[in-house]
Scaffold this active site. Structure first.
Site: not given
Ligand code: APR
Length: 241
Positions: A97, A115, A207, A141
């Site tokens: 993502q 994404h 996670n 562009c």
């Molecule tokens: N290692 C592993 N996981 C981690 C770490 C780490 N060092 N630090 C944080 N996390 C976990 C958090 O606990 C959380 O569950 O990573 C996750 C990050 O979640 P989000 O910030 O919501 O990111 P993501 O799930 O990729 O978001 C999905 O949301 O805003 C949109 O398009 C955007 O692709 C993104 C989508």
């Protein structure tokens, strides 16, 4: 499920790593939610949706340019390199993502970017172009003067049919599905583990925190990405790092 760790990766024929922003956290790149998350500092409705871009393309481009500047010098961490090393001898697909390009920077080749990418822009008439600089080469562009749109799936956007179908077909064939660093709240990406379950894949979540999909996994490793990967595959891989 009590699973002997480290797992024997040779027992699996089709492996998917499904990554979110937490996979890049150790490279110094923002996550979106949780403490210090990007959306706690910026209102996505002003910066990361088609409505905002239509209203003020320059403001949206400036925001994305600022985010690129902050990550352009970030480097992959040992977890990225562990995955790219495993790719050399195993049938691995990375479905991410993330838009930061960290997996590719670590040498991974088989990457599906659900994404989009910070490093691509799209002209409505002349299509996609790469732009890897700190600053965008241009906001418009060169051929037609249209505002260039970051090639990122924003809130309220639909994912490209071809990309999401490619990802789902890959997950439906997987016998090992490893989710790393995603909060599993943004659909349709969040539904990926359900497809893995349909194929009776072994499903593992790495996670530090519990997520909305944690109950679906056979094993959850409550560690950061890189240490969780070493727990899963064993420190024999440390020679890789
Ligand atoms: N290692 C592993 N996981 C981690 C770490 C780490 N060092 N630090 C944080 N996390 C976990 C958090 O606990 C959380 O569950 O990573 C996750 C990050 O979640 P989000 O910030 O919501 O990111 P993501 O799930 O990729 O978001 C999905 O949301 O805003 C949109 O398009 C955007 O692709 C993104 C989508």
């Amino acid at each position: 499920m009590n699973l002997d760790l480290p797992i024997r990766i040779d027992d699996y024929k089709s492996i998917v790593f499904f990554t979110g922003a937490g996979m890049s956290a150790e490279s110094g790149i923002w996550t979106y939610r949780g403490k210090g998350g990007l959306w706690s500092e910026y209102n996505w409705q002003e910066y990361a949706c088609q409505r905002a871009f239509k209203l003020d393309p320059e403001k949206v481009l400036k925001f994305h340019e600022m985010r690129r500047e902050k990550i352009i010098d970030c480097v992959p961490h040992k977890g990225h390199y562990l995955i790219s090393k495993l790719e050399e001898q195993h049938n691995i697909t990375i479905i991410t993502q993330n838009i930061d390009g960290m997996h590719q920077k670590a040498g991974s080749r088989n990457v599906i970017e659900l994404h989009g990418s910070h490093w691509h822009l799209r002209c409505p008439k002349h299509g996609l172009r790469e732009d890897f600089g700190k600053k965008y080469r241009s906001y418009k562009c060169e051929m037609c003067g249209s505002w260039l749109r970051p090639d990122i799936i924003w809130f309220e956007d639909c994912l490209e049919e071809r990309i999401i179908n490619d990802a789902i077909e890959t997950v439906l064939r997987a016998d090992l599905f490893i989710s790393i660093g995603t909060s599993a709240v943004v659909w349709p990406a969040a539904g990926m583990p359900r497809y893995a379950k349909q194929n009776n894949a072994l499903c593992i979540e790495i996670n530090p925190e519990e997520t909305e999909m944690s109950a679906l996994y056979d094993l959850t490793i409550r560690e950061a990405a890189s240490s969780g990967l070493i727990t899963l595959f064993g420190n024999t891989n440390e020679r890789i790092l």
